[in-house]
Design a protein around this motif. Structure first.
Motif, PDB file in Angstrom:
ATOM      1  N   GLU A  16      -8.993  -2.311   5.299  1.00  0.00           N
ATOM      2  CA  GLU A  16      -8.614  -2.401   3.881  1.00  0.00           C
ATOM      3  C   GLU A  16      -9.753  -1.903   2.992  1.00  0.00           C
ATOM      4  O   GLU A  16      -9.526  -1.164   2.039  1.00  0.00           O
ATOM      5  CB  GLU A  16      -8.270  -3.849   3.511  1.00  0.00           C
ATOM      6  N   HIS A  66      -9.185  -6.033  10.362  1.00  0.00           N
ATOM      7  CA  HIS A  66      -8.205  -5.836   9.290  1.00  0.00           C
ATOM      8  C   HIS A  66      -8.899  -5.609   7.938  1.00  0.00           C
ATOM      9  O   HIS A  66      -8.589  -4.650   7.217  1.00  0.00           O
ATOM     10  CB  HIS A  66      -7.304  -7.075   9.230  1.00  0.00           C
ATOM     11  N   HIS A 125      -1.038  -8.937   9.211  1.00  0.00           N
ATOM     12  CA  HIS A 125      -0.884 -10.167   8.418  1.00  0.00           C
ATOM     13  C   HIS A 125      -0.060 -11.192   9.197  1.00  0.00           C
ATOM     14  O   HIS A 125      -0.367 -12.377   9.184  1.00  0.00           O
ATOM     15  CB  HIS A 125      -0.197  -9.867   7.084  1.00  0.00           C
ATOM     16  N   GLU A 147      -1.506  -8.456  -1.596  1.00  0.00           N
ATOM     17  CA  GLU A 147      -1.578  -7.150  -0.928  1.00  0.00           C
ATOM     18  C   GLU A 147      -0.179  -6.628  -0.592  1.00  0.00           C
ATOM     19  O   GLU A 147       0.129  -5.453  -0.824  1.00  0.00           O
ATOM     20  CB  GLU A 147      -2.421  -7.267   0.349  1.00  0.00           C
ATOM     21  N   PHE A 193       0.175  -2.701  -1.066  1.00  0.00           N
ATOM     22  CA  PHE A 193       0.820  -1.875  -0.036  1.00  0.00           C
ATOM     23  C   PHE A 193       1.978  -1.028  -0.608  1.00  0.00           C
ATOM     24  O   PHE A 193       2.085   0.165  -0.287  1.00  0.00           O
ATOM     25  CB  PHE A 193       1.299  -2.724   1.150  1.00  0.00           C
TER      26      PHE A 193
HETATM   27 FE   LIG Z   1      -4.740  -7.839   4.297  1.00  0.00          FE
END
Ligand SMILES: [Fe+2]
Ligand SMILES: [Fe+2]
Length: 160
Positions: free
Chosen positions: A128, A124, A90, A64, A69
């Motif tokens: 996402e 989280h 994270h 990610e 990202f």
């Molecule tokens: Fe993540």
């Protein structure tokens, strides 16, 4: 349980967002199993399962951070926006993983740390799945999606 061939087929044919969601579910199940092993007092199995969970979650977050990202930041032109929050989360997740690893090593109760990790992961992963993955899929060039799928393949193809 999927065979390796069907997993490869799955990764190449379904949208990356779904592959990533499936990996979230797989990680949830791995953590549940660690909790169950602790409940029955099998610390050795719990530590083995946790080590596997930690490696897979680290790999998930690396993919990610390195592939999803940056692409999201490029098309939203917002490096300090939502992905800064995701990266900070994270780091929080990594901190709880370290705490959990210590508790498992010392054979101390893991309930509170596990609850904290599950709460972090739930919020989280939801963000996402609702925002980051769909936007990545919508805006990332096909080469980026293809490269991401190659990275994801070993994750879902991992044997238990
Ligand atoms: Fe993540
Ligand atoms: Fe994720």
């Amino acid at each position: 349980m999927l065979t390796e061939t069907s997993q490869i087929k799955l990764v190449s044919e379904v949208p990356v967002s779904l592959v990533l969601e499936l990996h979230h579910r797989r990680l949830d199940e791995m953590l549940d199993r660690v909790e169950m092993d602790v409940e029955i007092g099998d610390w050795s199995e719990a530590r083995t399962g946790f080590a596997r969970f930690q490696v897979e979650l680290e790999e998930h977050m690396r993919i990610e951070e390195e592939m999803i990202f940056p692409s999201f930041e490029a098309f939203t032109r917002s490096p300090g926006g939502p992905t800064a929050v995701m990266r900070a989360e994270h780091d929080q997740i990594r901190q709880v993983l370290t705490v959990l690893e210590g508790f498992l090593g010392d054979e101390q109760p893991i309930d509170e740390a596990t609850l904290a990790l599950e709460a972090l992961l739930s919020v989280h992963n939801d963000k996402e799945e609702r925002v980051i993955y769909p936007m990545f899929e919508q805006h990332a060039p096909p080469e980026a999606c293809a490269a991401l799928k190659l990275e994801l393949r070993p994750l879902l193809g991992h044997s238990e």
